[in-house]
Design a protein around this motif. Structure first.
Motif, short mmCIF file in Angstrom:
data_model
loop_
_atom_site.label_atom_id
_atom_site.label_comp_id
_atom_site.label_asym_id
_atom_site.label_seq_id
_atom_site.Cartn_x
_atom_site.Cartn_y
_atom_site.Cartn_z
N ALA A 1 8.83 -3.38 -6.41
CA ALA A 1 8.44 -2.49 -7.52
C ALA A 1 9.64 -1.61 -7.84
O ALA A 1 10.76 -1.86 -7.35
N ARG A 2 9.43 -0.58 -8.64
CA ARG A 2 10.55 0.30 -8.96
C ARG A 2 10.03 1.68 -9.39
O ARG A 2 8.83 1.87 -9.60
N GLY A 3 10.97 2.59 -9.54
CA GLY A 3 10.67 3.90 -10.11
C GLY A 3 9.74 4.75 -9.25
O GLY A 3 9.69 4.62 -8.02
N ALA A 4 9.00 5.61 -9.95
CA ALA A 4 8.12 6.57 -9.27
C ALA A 4 7.02 5.86 -8.46
O ALA A 4 6.60 6.34 -7.40
N HIS A 5 6.57 4.73 -8.98
CA HIS A 5 5.52 3.97 -8.29
C HIS A 5 6.04 3.48 -6.93
O HIS A 5 5.35 3.61 -5.90
N LEU A 6 7.26 2.95 -6.92
CA LEU A 6 7.86 2.50 -5.66
C LEU A 6 8.05 3.69 -4.71
O LEU A 6 7.70 3.61 -3.51
N ALA A 7 8.56 4.78 -5.24
CA ALA A 7 8.80 5.96 -4.38
C ALA A 7 7.49 6.43 -3.75
O ALA A 7 7.43 6.74 -2.55
N ALA A 8 6.41 6.44 -4.55
CA ALA A 8 5.11 6.89 -4.03
C ALA A 8 4.60 5.93 -2.95
O ALA A 8 4.07 6.36 -1.92
N MET A 9 4.75 4.63 -3.19
CA MET A 9 4.27 3.65 -2.19
C MET A 9 5.03 3.79 -0.89
O MET A 9 4.46 3.65 0.19
N ARG A 10 6.35 4.04 -1.00
CA ARG A 10 7.15 4.20 0.23
C ARG A 10 6.72 5.46 0.99
O ARG A 10 6.68 5.47 2.20
N GLU A 11 6.43 6.49 0.24
CA GLU A 11 6.12 7.78 0.87
C GLU A 11 4.70 7.84 1.43
O GLU A 11 4.48 8.26 2.55
N ARG A 12 3.73 7.36 0.61
CA ARG A 12 2.32 7.58 0.98
C ARG A 12 1.53 6.29 1.13
O ARG A 12 0.33 6.33 1.36
N GLY A 13 2.20 5.14 0.96
CA GLY A 13 1.47 3.87 0.99
C GLY A 13 0.87 3.56 -0.37
O GLY A 13 1.03 4.32 -1.34
N LEU A 14 0.19 2.43 -0.44
CA LEU A 14 -0.42 1.99 -1.70
C LEU A 14 -1.93 2.09 -1.57
O LEU A 14 -2.53 1.54 -0.63
N THR A 15 -2.54 2.79 -2.50
CA THR A 15 -3.99 3.05 -2.42
C THR A 15 -4.72 2.29 -3.51
O THR A 15 -4.28 2.27 -4.67
N LEU A 16 -5.83 1.68 -3.13
CA LEU A 16 -6.70 1.01 -4.09
C LEU A 16 -8.01 1.78 -4.19
O LEU A 16 -8.67 2.04 -3.18
N LEU A 17 -8.38 2.14 -5.42
CA LEU A 17 -9.67 2.77 -5.67
C LEU A 17 -10.57 1.72 -6.31
O LEU A 17 -10.25 1.19 -7.38
N ALA A 18 -11.66 1.39 -5.63
CA ALA A 18 -12.57 0.35 -6.14
C ALA A 18 -13.99 0.90 -6.01
O ALA A 18 -14.55 0.91 -4.91
N GLY A 19 -14.56 1.36 -7.14
CA GLY A 19 -15.86 2.02 -7.05
C GLY A 19 -15.73 3.25 -6.16
O GLY A 19 -14.85 4.08 -6.36
N GLU A 20 -16.62 3.32 -5.16
CA GLU A 20 -16.59 4.46 -4.23
C GLU A 20 -15.59 4.25 -3.10
O GLU A 20 -15.31 5.15 -2.32
N GLU A 21 -15.06 3.01 -3.03
CA GLU A 21 -14.17 2.69 -1.89
C GLU A 21 -12.74 3.13 -2.16
O GLU A 21 -12.28 3.11 -3.30
N ARG A 22 -12.04 3.45 -1.07
CA ARG A 22 -10.64 3.85 -1.16
C ARG A 22 -9.93 3.23 0.03
O ARG A 22 -10.34 3.42 1.18
#
Ligand SMILES: NC(=O)C1=CN([C@@H]2O[C@H](COP(=O)(O)OP(=O)(O)OC[C@H]3O[C@@H](n4cnc5c(N)ncnc54)[C@H](OP(=O)(O)O)[C@@H]3O)[C@@H](O)[C@H]2O)C=CC1
Ligand SMILES: CC(C)(CO)C(=O)C(=O)O
Length: 339
Positions: A30-51
């Protein structure tokens, strides 16, 4: 199986979370702010009430990852040519490339048979570079039915669906495609292996070729486009032109046009990805979804007056917004005259 998701945005991020949760060896590009956020905090999926948050390897440099067994391309299709060189370190002799994108993929005429066998399409693969440098023989087809979006850098919102039909260009059920389907299923996804993957590509494209540009031009959501008599009729006209072209290439549509439009209407007040891109100032995926159908119409000698008109307007709209620098240059005077 070493898997790399190239372009881990809305769809690639969703796949990445699901595959990582299933224990797959998955890396994300990936790249940019999205990549920086994933490196820092991981990648989060919001699906309905699930996280769910996962921490896969994330990078913008394929050299860090080396040769992969499978690359899943989830870039916007117009971005693929731009990363051909960067992708080379990921490619080994047995690497498979899954094209999880909307529209006609670069490998379309590989193992197609007939007079167009091994042809490339200028609107999606200028100069045939994807075909040669990524390798048509590496490709596995994939249709993306779910809808997802990047809600914030590092956060993917799942909107609906989990179906990613897969298929070899040859139609064979090979061990490679079966292994991949099994992995998707283990990750909670649907992944039927199809022996006629091109039929499904056109079934999806049937909607994108009309609803996406009409929505970008009118800012209407799917339910409105499919209900208003004028935009419904315009969609239908483009779909009939598209069907005629696809059938020339041997494609079989398993539903009729009215049922396909009804299916889209039931999705509801959803903004197509092209409208979302226009509103957010992101390059619009016009050539892989619309221009390519016009190009295939030219190849087969089928006029596309409705499609030509909408394409002319949406490319102009996108150019004015600075979101398109593609190839769309209608060159058939007959079609332009009809339009
Ligand atoms: N999202 C959806 O609901 C659906 C999408 N699809 C299709 O799936 C495909 C992917 O769409 P979607 O996931 O929405 O697209 P996104 O734009 O969300 O994802 C693509 C990601 O790739 C990144 N990227 C682009 N170029 C590079 C590069 N050179 N190096 C590293 N990263 C890069 C983008 O970053 P940046 O933002 O900086 O450009 C973005 O994060 C498209 O063909 C789309 O039509 C199909 C059905 C539904
Ligand atoms: C919502 C849908 C199905 C519209 O054609 C789509 O695929 C998109 O927005 O790109």
């Amino acid at each position: 199986m070493k898997i790399c998701i190239y372009g881990a945005g809305a769809i690639g991020g969703y796949l990445g979370v699901q595959l990582a949760r299933a224990g797959a060896d998955v890396s994300l590009i990936a790249r940019g702010a999205h990549l920086a956020a994933m490196r820092e905090r991981g990648l989060t999926l919001l699906a309905g009430e699930e996280r769910h948050t996962v921490h896969p390897r994330c990078t913008d440099d394929p050299n860090e990852l080396g040769v992969q067994d499978t690359i899943i391309i989830t870039l916007k299709a117009h971005s693929i040519t731009g990363v051909i060189e960067k992708m080379q370190p990921l490619l080994g002799p047995h690497t498979r490339i899954v094209t999880a994108v909307n529209g006609i993929p670069y490998w379309y005429f590989y193992k197609h048979g007939g007079q167009y066998e091994n042809s490339t399409l200028e609107s999606i693969d200028p100069g045939g570079r994807q075909w040669r440098e990524l390798g048509a023989e590496r490709a596995i087809g994939c249709i993306v039915y779910p809808a997802t979006e990047i809600e914030a850098p590092g956060v993917i919102r799942h909107v609906y669906g989990n179906n990613f039909p897969l298929g070899e260009p040859s139609g064979e059920i090979t061990p490679d495609v079966q292994r991949l389907a099994d992995l998707f299923v283990a990750a909670g996804l649907k992944a039927p292996v199809l022996d006629r993957i091109r039929d499904e590509i056109w079934l999806k494209l049937w909607g994108n070729v009309c609803f996406n540009p009409i929505s970008a031009l009118t800012h209407a959501t799917l339910d409105v486009i499919c209900t208003d008599p004028s935009t419904r009729a315009l969609s239908r006209a483009i779909m009939m032109e598209t069907q005629a072209i696809a059938e020339t290439f041997g494609v079989k549509f398993r539903v009729d046009v009215e049922r396909r439009i009804e299916g889209a209407r039931k999705v509801g007040a959803h903004k197509t990805s092209m409208l979302q891109d226009l509103e957010r100032g992101r390059p619009m995926e016009i050539d892989p979804l619309v221009t390519v159908v016009q190009e295939m119409g030219r190849l087969t000698g089928i006029a596309t007056p409705a499609l030509d008109s909408v394409l002319a307007m949406v490319t102009q709209r996108a150019r004015i917004a600075g979101l398109y620098d593609g190839v769309s240059t209608p060159s058939d005077p007959r079609a332009l005259a009809v339009a």
